[in-house]
Scaffold this active site. Structure first.
Site, PDB file in Angstrom:
ATOM      1  N   HIS A  15       0.847  -1.190   0.000  1.00  0.00           N
ATOM      2  CA  HIS A  15       0.000   0.000   0.000  1.00  0.00           C
ATOM      3  C   HIS A  15       0.884   1.242   0.000  1.00  0.00           C
ATOM      4  CE1 HIS A  15      -4.198  -1.571   1.233  1.00  0.00           C
ATOM      5  NE2 HIS A  15      -3.539  -2.493   0.573  1.00  0.00           N
ATOM      6  N   TYR A  56      -9.489   5.817   6.524  1.00  0.00           N
ATOM      7  CA  TYR A  56      -9.696   6.201   7.929  1.00  0.00           C
ATOM      8  C   TYR A  56     -10.760   7.299   7.931  1.00  0.00           C
ATOM      9  CZ  TYR A  56      -5.480   3.660   9.436  1.00  0.00           C
ATOM     10  OH  TYR A  56      -4.552   2.687   9.726  1.00  0.00           O
ATOM     11  N   PRO A  71      -5.357   0.858  18.330  1.00  0.00           N
ATOM     12  CA  PRO A  71      -5.045   0.333  16.993  1.00  0.00           C
ATOM     13  C   PRO A  71      -5.012   1.389  15.888  1.00  0.00           C
ATOM     14  CG  PRO A  71      -7.306  -0.220  17.611  1.00  0.00           C
ATOM     15  CD  PRO A  71      -6.664   0.393  18.828  1.00  0.00           C
ATOM     16  N   LYS A  73       0.175   0.260  14.937  1.00  0.00           N
ATOM     17  CA  LYS A  73       1.547   0.126  15.432  1.00  0.00           C
ATOM     18  C   LYS A  73       1.799  -1.103  16.311  1.00  0.00           C
ATOM     19  CE  LYS A  73       3.657   3.406  13.504  1.00  0.00           C
ATOM     20  NZ  LYS A  73       3.538   2.758  12.207  1.00  0.00           N
ATOM     21  N   TYR A 119       3.536   6.782  10.226  1.00  0.00           N
ATOM     22  CA  TYR A 119       2.727   5.622   9.813  1.00  0.00           C
ATOM     23  C   TYR A 119       3.597   4.540   9.182  1.00  0.00           C
ATOM     24  CZ  TYR A 119      -1.431   3.142   8.196  1.00  0.00           C
ATOM     25  OH  TYR A 119      -2.405   2.196   8.008  1.00  0.00           O
TER      26      TYR A 119
HETATM   27  C1  PHB Z   1      -6.807  -3.861  10.340  1.00  0.00           C
HETATM   28  O1  PHB Z   1      -6.828  -4.113   9.141  1.00  0.00           O
HETATM   29  O2  PHB Z   1      -7.204  -4.672  11.188  1.00  0.00           O
HETATM   30  C2  PHB Z   1      -6.306  -2.538  10.775  1.00  0.00           C
HETATM   31  C3  PHB Z   1      -5.726  -1.692   9.843  1.00  0.00           C
HETATM   32  C4  PHB Z   1      -5.263  -0.453  10.237  1.00  0.00           C
HETATM   33  C5  PHB Z   1      -5.387  -0.061  11.553  1.00  0.00           C
HETATM   34  C6  PHB Z   1      -5.951  -0.912  12.494  1.00  0.00           C
HETATM   35  C7  PHB Z   1      -6.422  -2.156  12.095  1.00  0.00           C
HETATM   36  O3  PHB Z   1      -4.943   1.171  11.923  1.00  0.00           O
END
Ligand code: PHB
Length: 389
Positions: free
Chosen positions: A72, A200, A292, A296, A384
């Protein structure tokens, strides 16, 4: 029984450490309270930093993630009804790889099995002893029979609720914690992801995240209150709520289907200092938790294991204790960077029940600043994709 390193916990931290030690010719035994199936059944994060992928390669388990991991180069932030792309590759020269923690665990378990290294699953009453002296020991029971393992070092990779951190005298430990007044309701489904990159979402109804595990398997989350129960969230309610948090075009493209996993997770920031007590070393969730939002958790576990495995290899190869003595400070420096970033990203994107109108406006200003300023986006992107070890 005697080994050089006893590792408590067969999650990704313990397995990765075991693998790196095994390849350096260091004898390590892993002791796990649960079964292998239970460990594999836990659905966790899915975003790997390049540093984590490189470390998997050095551990000899880089093949499948290289083949099946999804590269990505960016992700979207959606607020005010519009999606804004954060171009990770253009801003930092680095990318992330989407590959489930379950798959990382499976690859490590397979490698351990084919190396003939031993893991004791279903170990009851695991306890750690005398790590403040020269001869630490781990005790446990299997099928009712008591066992004791003598070792040079204990690696506490047994997660937030594990016995290792809890065995340290309270006055030797300082704990820092923040519990957020909301959780994430997550759904896994065999449907194509709504977008080829993560989205997001900051919406008046709360945070949401559109993620994935593969081109045919999606992972979605919505912010929920802590008093809620998964039973109150039939699939239809989840999909309706997720759509309500997306812009109309994205919502229109969302393919829904039956959930194959659904759970609510609380959000927490936590750090225990130091990460070493004599001959006991904590790694991963045993020492720290991040919410989450910044993706990280697994990456921090990997960086701990990187520092710890290098220190142990250095000790066994040269007799030097320099890496072991530096472990806690090195790991914690990185941990606090990730704590800050995860805390910041959580506040950037969630509906903050205790914040009031002022913090809602500050949050909106911060989101607009990200759109307006390349420097602001670079700071986000740099954190990130992960700071270097
Ligand atoms: C996930 O795909 O479970 C996931 C992806 C990004 C995040 C948290 C969880 O920031």
């Amino acid at each position: 029984m005697r080994v050089q390193v006893a590792i408590v916990g067969a999650g990704p931290s313990g397995l990765l450490l075991g693998q790196l030690l095994q390849r350096a010719g260091i004898d390590a035994l892993i002791i796990e309270r649960r079964s292998a199936e239970y460990v594999l059944g836990r659905i966790r994060a899915g975003v790997l930093e390049q540093g984590t992928v490189d470390l998997l390669g050095r551990a000899g388990v880089g093949e499948r993630v290289a083949r099946e991991g999804l590269v990505h180069d960016g992700f979207d932030v959606l607020f005010g009804g519009q999606r804004h792309r954060v171009n990770l590759s253009a801003l930092t020269g680095r990318h992330v790889v989407v590959y489930g923690q379950t798959e990382v665990t499976r690859d490590l378990m397979d490698a351990r099995l084919s190396a003939g290294a031993s893991t004791i699953y279903d170990a009851a009453d695991v306890s750690v002893h005398d790590f403040d002296a020269d001869h630490p020991r781990v005790r446990f029971r299997v099928d009712g029979a008591a066992h004791e393992v003598a070792c040079d070092f204990i690696a506490g990779c047994d997660g937030f609720h594990g016995v290792c951190r809890q065995s340290v005298p309270a006055d030797a430990l300082r704990q820092f914690e923040r519990v957020y007044p909301f959780g994430w309701l997550g759904v896994l489904s065999d449907t194509p992801p709504v977008s080829h990159e993560l989205i997001y979402v900051n919406s008046p109804r709360g945070f949401a995240l559109c993620s994935m595990r593969s081109p045919t398997r999606s992972r979605y989350y919505v912010q929920c209150s802590l008093s809620e129960n998964v039973d109150e969230w039939p699939d239809s309610r989840f999909w309706t709520e997720l759509k309500a948090r997306l812009d109309p075009a994205t919502a229109g493209g969302l393919v829904t289907g039956p959930s194959i996993e659904k759970s609510i997770a609380p959000l927490r920031s936590f750090v225990a200092e130091p990460m070493r007590f004599g001959r006991l070393f904590l790694a991963g969730d045993a020492a720290h938790i991040v919410p989450p939002t910044g993706a990280k958790g697994l990456n921090l576990a990997a960086s701990d294991v990187h520092y710890l495995s290098s220190a142990l290899v250095e000790f066994y190869q040269s007799g030097s204790r320099a890496g072991l003595d530096a472990y806690s400070a090195r790991a914690l420096a990185r941990v606090w960077q990730a704590e800050r970033f995860s805390w910041w990203m959580t506040h950037l994107l969630h509906e903050l029940p205790e914040g009031g109108a002022f913090s809602a406006r500050v949050q909106r200003a911060e989101l607009e600043y990200l759109v307006a300023s390349q420097a602001a986006r670079t700071a986000l992107a740099e954190n990130y994709v992960g700071l270097p070890y």
